[in-house]
Structure formats: structure tokens, C-alpha cells
Design an enzyme around this catalytic site. Structure first.
Site, short mmCIF file in Angstrom:
data_model
loop_
_atom_site.label_atom_id
_atom_site.label_comp_id
_atom_site.label_asym_id
_atom_site.label_seq_id
_atom_site.Cartn_x
_atom_site.Cartn_y
_atom_site.Cartn_z
N ASP A 44 35.66 48.72 31.25
CA ASP A 44 36.86 49.56 31.41
C ASP A 44 38.05 48.74 31.90
O ASP A 44 39.17 49.24 32.02
CB ASP A 44 36.59 50.78 32.30
CG ASP A 44 36.13 50.41 33.69
OD1 ASP A 44 35.97 49.20 33.98
OD2 ASP A 44 35.94 51.33 34.51
N SER A 45 37.83 47.42 32.10
CA SER A 45 38.94 46.51 32.38
C SER A 45 39.93 46.51 31.22
O SER A 45 41.09 46.11 31.39
CB SER A 45 38.42 45.09 32.62
OG SER A 45 37.58 44.67 31.55
N ASP A 83 30.89 50.48 29.35
CA ASP A 83 31.19 50.91 30.72
C ASP A 83 31.41 52.41 30.75
O ASP A 83 32.18 52.94 29.93
CB ASP A 83 32.50 50.25 31.17
CG ASP A 83 32.35 49.43 32.42
OD1 ASP A 83 31.31 49.51 33.08
OD2 ASP A 83 33.31 48.70 32.74
N LYS A 112 26.98 51.05 31.54
CA LYS A 112 27.08 50.44 32.88
C LYS A 112 27.72 51.44 33.84
O LYS A 112 28.67 52.12 33.48
CB LYS A 112 27.90 49.15 32.83
CG LYS A 112 28.06 48.50 34.21
CD LYS A 112 28.54 47.06 34.13
CE LYS A 112 30.01 46.88 33.90
NZ LYS A 112 30.89 47.52 34.92
N GLU A 114 29.03 51.90 37.96
CA GLU A 114 29.35 51.24 39.23
C GLU A 114 28.74 52.01 40.40
O GLU A 114 28.83 53.24 40.46
CB GLU A 114 30.88 51.19 39.42
CG GLU A 114 31.57 50.25 38.47
CD GLU A 114 33.06 50.06 38.76
OE1 GLU A 114 33.54 50.47 39.85
OE2 GLU A 114 33.74 49.48 37.90
N GLU A 181 29.64 41.91 41.59
CA GLU A 181 31.03 41.43 41.52
C GLU A 181 31.61 41.16 42.90
O GLU A 181 31.38 41.94 43.85
CB GLU A 181 31.89 42.49 40.79
CG GLU A 181 33.35 42.08 40.72
CD GLU A 181 34.19 42.91 39.74
OE1 GLU A 181 33.64 43.82 39.09
OE2 GLU A 181 35.40 42.62 39.64
O1 KIV Z 1 35.25 46.37 33.28
C1 KIV Z 1 34.82 45.20 33.29
O2 KIV Z 1 35.29 44.32 32.56
C2 KIV Z 1 33.75 44.90 34.21
C3 KIV Z 1 33.53 43.45 34.53
C4 KIV Z 1 34.51 43.08 35.59
C5 KIV Z 1 32.13 43.18 34.92
O3 KIV Z 1 33.11 45.77 34.73
#
Ligand code: KIV
Length: 263
Positions: A44-45, A83, A112, A114, A181
Site C-alpha cells: 500500500d506504499s 497488502d 499481508k 500489519e 520493518e
Molecule cells: O507497503 C509496502 O510497500 C510495505 C513494505 C514497506 C514492506 O508494506
């Protein structure tokens, strides 16, 4: 065609050659990354580097589905993790219904999530319903507003022990790997040693089971901010700007298109 990574191969990587994970947000780059990366993460970056927002919190499930489909189309042989964006896994029920959307509407291999011990019941609910989950512990970008910034973790023994507890809880909940992270390197090494699934680091030193970087950071394309842990393998921004400047100059001088480029 490359042989696709599988969950059992990822599990077998523990204690062996480190896993290579990189973010990818579209088909074009996914295709370029596939030969070297074991895992593509549709992080989600993308909300920051591609959508221009100041954090990841406004990323939506629809955005993630769109980009995950693009990545999977560009590289059908890659192992792809999508994500789960902020707000899509607040309860077990929401998490499952949104993760099912990811699995039904994209060919992603896993999602994924968090969070540590506090998210273990949600991870368990997904894994027990056929959704493969990659955990994400340590610095959690989706908590940036509630924590008042991006804070490195593992600075004291209490924090180290709580990270180890998080990793164990995520492993016990059935995750097949996790990202760690922004954690002091010695602590991240201890966390990786405390579980038998791969722990993939970002800003977490060299004692873990793999590394992940955001591609626009490591290719030097994202200029707003570069965290200390990012190594720029390319000065992408300069290369792109120079190329576009040359194109603009040639257009203005009517040097482009020359004979070679016309019908
Ligand atoms: O969103 C993302 O790119 C991530 C990485 C920082 C692991 O979760």
C-alpha cells in the site's frame, strides 16, 4: 517461463539463502523484476509513491485489487502478495470478506496484514479459511498517525521481547512468513531466530531471512524522502529527468522525429 515460487519453497528458505522481495505496482515493472525477485509485494506504499499521498492510510481495497491484477498480469509466474489496506481488517469478519475479494478478484497468492499479537486472531481467521497470510510487525506504516510518526522499534529489552511475542503469535496463527520493518538489527535477528517461518526485513539489518525494499525507493525514483535503510541501486530520477529533458529539447529544435523515426 520461470518456475513459480510456492509457500513450501518460501518456508524452506528459512536458514538458507535470503529471500528477495520487492514491491511492484504495475505490469511493466513486475515483468522487469520477475527474474530476480522471489516475491512481489503489491504494497500500500503505492498510495505514497504512485498516488502522491502523504501516507498509506487512504489506500483502498479497490486500488489494491487494480494494482494486484496489473502486477499478476505482468508477471504471471511471480509469487504475489497483496497488502490489505488500512480499515479493511478491523474485525475478523471484515478481514475475511475483504481477503476473499482479493482471492476472488485477483490471482494473488497471499495477503499481508500489519500487526502483531493484537492481530493474531484475525490472521488465524484468514489462514483457517484458506487465505495465505504474510504478517508485518515492528514499525507499522498504517499506524503512523496514531503513533505520531514512523518510530524505530526494538530500542529496549521490553520492546525486543514484545516483538518476539508478536512474531510467535503471528506464526502460531498460521502465517507463512512475515515482514519486520524498522527494527534495531540485533533485535530483528533475535526475532527471526525465535520463529521457524521466514522473517523478511526492511530497515531491520542483515540477520533476518530475506529483504524487501520499495522499488521506487531503491531505483531512486521517489525523491520526496529517503529512509536511512534504503540503498539506491539506480539514480532513476536523474536518468528519467535527463531523458525527458533531451526529448523536450529535441522536439523544440525539431531534431525529433528525424528521418529514422518517420514513415
Ligand atoms: O507497503 C509496502 O510497500 C510495505 C513494505 C514497506 C514492506 O508494506
Amino acid at each position: 517461463m520461470m518456475k513459480k515460487m510456492t509457500i513450501s519453497k518460501i518456508l524452506n528458505a528459512k536458514g538458507n539463502t535470503p529471500l528477495v522481495m520487492i514491491t511492484a505496482y504495475d505490469a511493466l515493472f513486475a515483468k522487469l523484476f520477475e527474474q530476480s525477485a522471489d516475491i512481489l509485494l503489491v504494497g500500500d506504499s503505492l498510495n505514497m509513491s504512485f498516488a502522491g499521498k502523504s501516507d498509506t492510510l487512504s489506500a483502498t481495497l479497490e486500488q489494491m485489487l487494480y494494482h494486484t491484477n496489473a502486477v499478476c498480469s505482468g508477471s504471471p509466474s511471480s509469487f504475489v502478495i497483496c497488502d490489505m489496506p488500512f480499515g479493511t481488517y478491523m474485525s475478523k469478519e471484515d478481514a475475511l470478506s475483504n481477503a476473499v475479494k482479493v482471492f476472488q478478484q485477483t490471482p494473488a497468492d497471499a495477503v499481508k496484514i500489519e500487526g502483531g499479537a493484537d492481530k493474531a486472531d484475525i490472521v488465524r481467521h484468514l489462514t483457517s479459511n484458506g487465505i495465505a497470510v504474510c504478517g508485518h510487525i515492528g514499525l507499522l506504516p498504517q499506524s503512523v498517525r496514531s503513533e505520531g510518526g514512523y518510530k524505530v522499534k526494538g530500542k529496549d529489552e521490553a520492546s525486543a521481547l514484545s516483538l518476539i511475542e508478536d512474531a510467535k503469535a503471528i506464526e502460531a496463527a498460521g502465517a507463512f512468513c512475515m515482514v519486520i520493518e524498522g527494527v534495531k538489527a540485533d533485535v530483528a535477528t533475535r526475532v527471526a531466530a525465535s520463529v521457524s517461518i521466514p522473517v523478511i526485513g526492511i530497515g531491520a539489518g542483515n540477520g533476518v531471512d530475506g529483504q524487501v525494499l520499495v522499488f521506487s525507493d531503491m531505483l531512486g525514483l521517489f525523491e520526496e524522502f529517503t529512509p536511512k535503510f534504503v540503498k539506491k541501486y539506480l539514480d532513476g530520477a536523474t536518468l528519467v529527468k535527463d531523458a525527458v529533458a533531451t526529448y523536450a529539447e529535441e522536439v523544440k529544435k525539431r531534431d525529433f522525429p528525424s528521418e529514422k523515426y518517420i514513415y
